[in-house]
Motif scaffolding. Sequence first.
Motif, PDB file in Angstrom:
ATOM      1  N   ILE A  15       0.828  -1.206   0.000  1.00 23.32           N
ATOM      2  CA  ILE A  15       0.000   0.000   0.000  1.00 23.32           C
ATOM      3  C   ILE A  15       0.856   1.246   0.000  1.00 23.32           C
ATOM      4  N   LEU A  16       1.862   1.269   0.870  1.00 24.19           N
ATOM      5  CA  LEU A  16       2.676   2.461   0.997  1.00 24.19           C
ATOM      6  C   LEU A  16       3.489   2.725  -0.257  1.00 24.19           C
ATOM      7  N   LEU A  17       3.895   1.682  -0.951  1.00 21.22           N
ATOM      8  CA  LEU A  17       4.769   1.874  -2.094  1.00 21.22           C
ATOM      9  C   LEU A  17       4.037   2.232  -3.368  1.00 21.22           C
ATOM     10  N   THR A  18       2.762   1.992  -3.436  1.00 18.47           N
ATOM     11  CA  THR A  18       2.059   2.201  -4.695  1.00 18.47           C
ATOM     12  C   THR A  18       1.158   3.413  -4.696  1.00 18.47           C
ATOM     13  N   GLN A  19       1.166   4.205  -3.626  1.00 13.93           N
ATOM     14  CA  GLN A  19       0.267   5.338  -3.557  1.00 13.93           C
ATOM     15  C   GLN A  19       1.027   6.587  -3.151  1.00 13.93           C
ATOM     16  N   GLY A  20       0.974   7.611  -3.980  1.00 11.56           N
ATOM     17  CA  GLY A  20       1.640   8.862  -3.660  1.00 11.56           C
ATOM     18  C   GLY A  20       0.775  10.027  -4.028  1.00 11.56           C
ATOM     19  N   ILE A  53       0.953   7.581   3.241  1.00 11.97           N
ATOM     20  CA  ILE A  53       0.077   8.176   4.247  1.00 11.97           C
ATOM     21  C   ILE A  53      -0.647   9.382   3.663  1.00 11.97           C
ATOM     22  N   HIS A  54       0.070  10.202   2.900  1.00 12.50           N
ATOM     23  CA  HIS A  54      -0.591  11.344   2.255  1.00 12.50           C
ATOM     24  C   HIS A  54      -1.731  10.870   1.362  1.00 12.50           C
ATOM     25  N   ASN A 123       0.370   3.066  10.182  1.00 11.62           N
ATOM     26  CA  ASN A 123       1.360   3.300   9.135  1.00 11.62           C
ATOM     27  C   ASN A 123       2.448   4.238   9.624  1.00 11.62           C
ATOM     28  N   ALA A 124       2.048   5.270  10.387  1.00  8.91           N
ATOM     29  CA  ALA A 124       3.043   6.192  10.945  1.00  8.91           C
ATOM     30  C   ALA A 124       3.965   5.453  11.910  1.00  8.91           C
ATOM     31  N   ASN A 125       3.408   4.547  12.718  1.00 11.31           N
ATOM     32  CA  ASN A 125       4.240   3.785  13.657  1.00 11.31           C
ATOM     33  C   ASN A 125       5.274   2.936  12.934  1.00 11.31           C
TER      34      ASN A 125
END
Length: 499
Positions: A15-20, A53-54, A123-125
């Motif tokens: 999730i984190l790598l594919t969304q900006g 996260i953004h 996700n922040a953690n």
Amino acid sequence: MKNRFSKLIITVAAILLTQGCAKDYLDTIPTSSVSKETVFTTTQNAWAAINGIHRLMYMQWRDQGEVGQGSMMIHVDYLGEDMAMTAAGSGWYNNTHRWLAHTNSNSSIPNFAWYFYYRIINNANIVIESIDNAVGTQSEKDHIKGQALAYRAWAHFNLVQLFGKRYDWTAKPNNQLGVPIMTKSTTEPQPRKSVEEVYKQVNDDLDLAITLLDGKPAKLKSHINVRVARGIKARVALTTGEWATAFAMANQARTGLTLMSAAQLLEGFTKIANPEFMWACEVIADQTTYFYSYYAYNSYNFSSSMIRANPKKINNLLYNLMSTTDRRRQLWEPTTTAARTRLTAEGIPTTFAVTTHHNFKFKAVDQGDSRGDLPYMRVAEMILIEAEAYARRAQAGDEVLARQRLFELMSNRDPSYVLSTNSGTALINEIMNHRRIELWGEGFRFYDLKRLNLALNRNGANHTASLAVIYDVPAGDNRWQWLIPEDEMKANPLMVQNP
């Protein structure tokens, strides 16, 4: 808490790598599944986690009415008295407006709020726990960790305002039940902490975030920089009655920034280039949000059933508080004739309904494109925080400063505005009325009513009984606390439900 987070941790890397939030900001790793260790090998890769996260802030979650923070802003304002519906439309947010959704533990609304904010926290953690081992400069690590800490604080702050009792700054410590504090990425059940403990954690995270972000470049307005972290700190201080911190942080957050021009005021609150936008989400063309955008519900021009059949309107009593020279009056049209004329001039067909006090504040890209760069924080809010904090502290010279701050905003919005001569309660009321007008639709009213221990009062305004249903909720009523989602109650044996 265990079942609520387990699936997230398994898929978090993908999730984190594919969304900006910005297509050209970061080259993301083209894979559908990677390990957390791979994500945080380098600071360059770790930026993808922050971008993720953004992106959570405006992505669609499960239902159409779940578009990250935009949806939460709608819920918070529909619970107040200043934004009125005109028809049932397609039904979205109706039960929020009627005070039915957040008081039902089986409703998708509290479920979404709980899941959304705790997912951001988790996700922040992961970022906070992993970034120190990444290869890269200390400055980059601090920049990334500072943003994650600010997000963790911001999400806890929202959760405790919704699900906890109000913070009573006259009765410290606030030992009433708040929400679970999550400072580690874990699936183990966690108990609710006191409101005081939650706010301490929020402030600790913000203080460290400000230290780490100070001097770091503001890459994009969708990213949290030191100004935004200070702005969040100002919001928290306003809620906890720390007046000196509130006006100091708000002033530092907005120093060097300018208010928007008269022309920009009428551009639809949708352009991230607006100089007043401090924190906003830039939705690029290939990430269009269709029928789950904020602007699909609260704009005046996107062709959705919630806009065509259910245009939003401002509380007429609030509208009438504006002087005839206040430029903000142009953000609404008081008559149906004026509203129709304005819609027609923009090529909007007669299939769009009109109403008195018709909303023209928010504008989507066009009738077929619901995108908009939704502002999460503006310079005007910071000025109003300064004014309110000075007025409420009311030490020697404070009211002079409060009037000056209000004049700074209002002389921009109203060329005929003169420096206020009000003092005491009258000055506070003037500031709060302008806050209601200025921040209409931007997700503050429920929070303001709750933090100030005010009752909901929709009486005498232009609400429709079948749509509003609830006209009065006393201050301190149990309904000011959202119910914990039933899914969480079942998954977490340590959880305690609100009354």
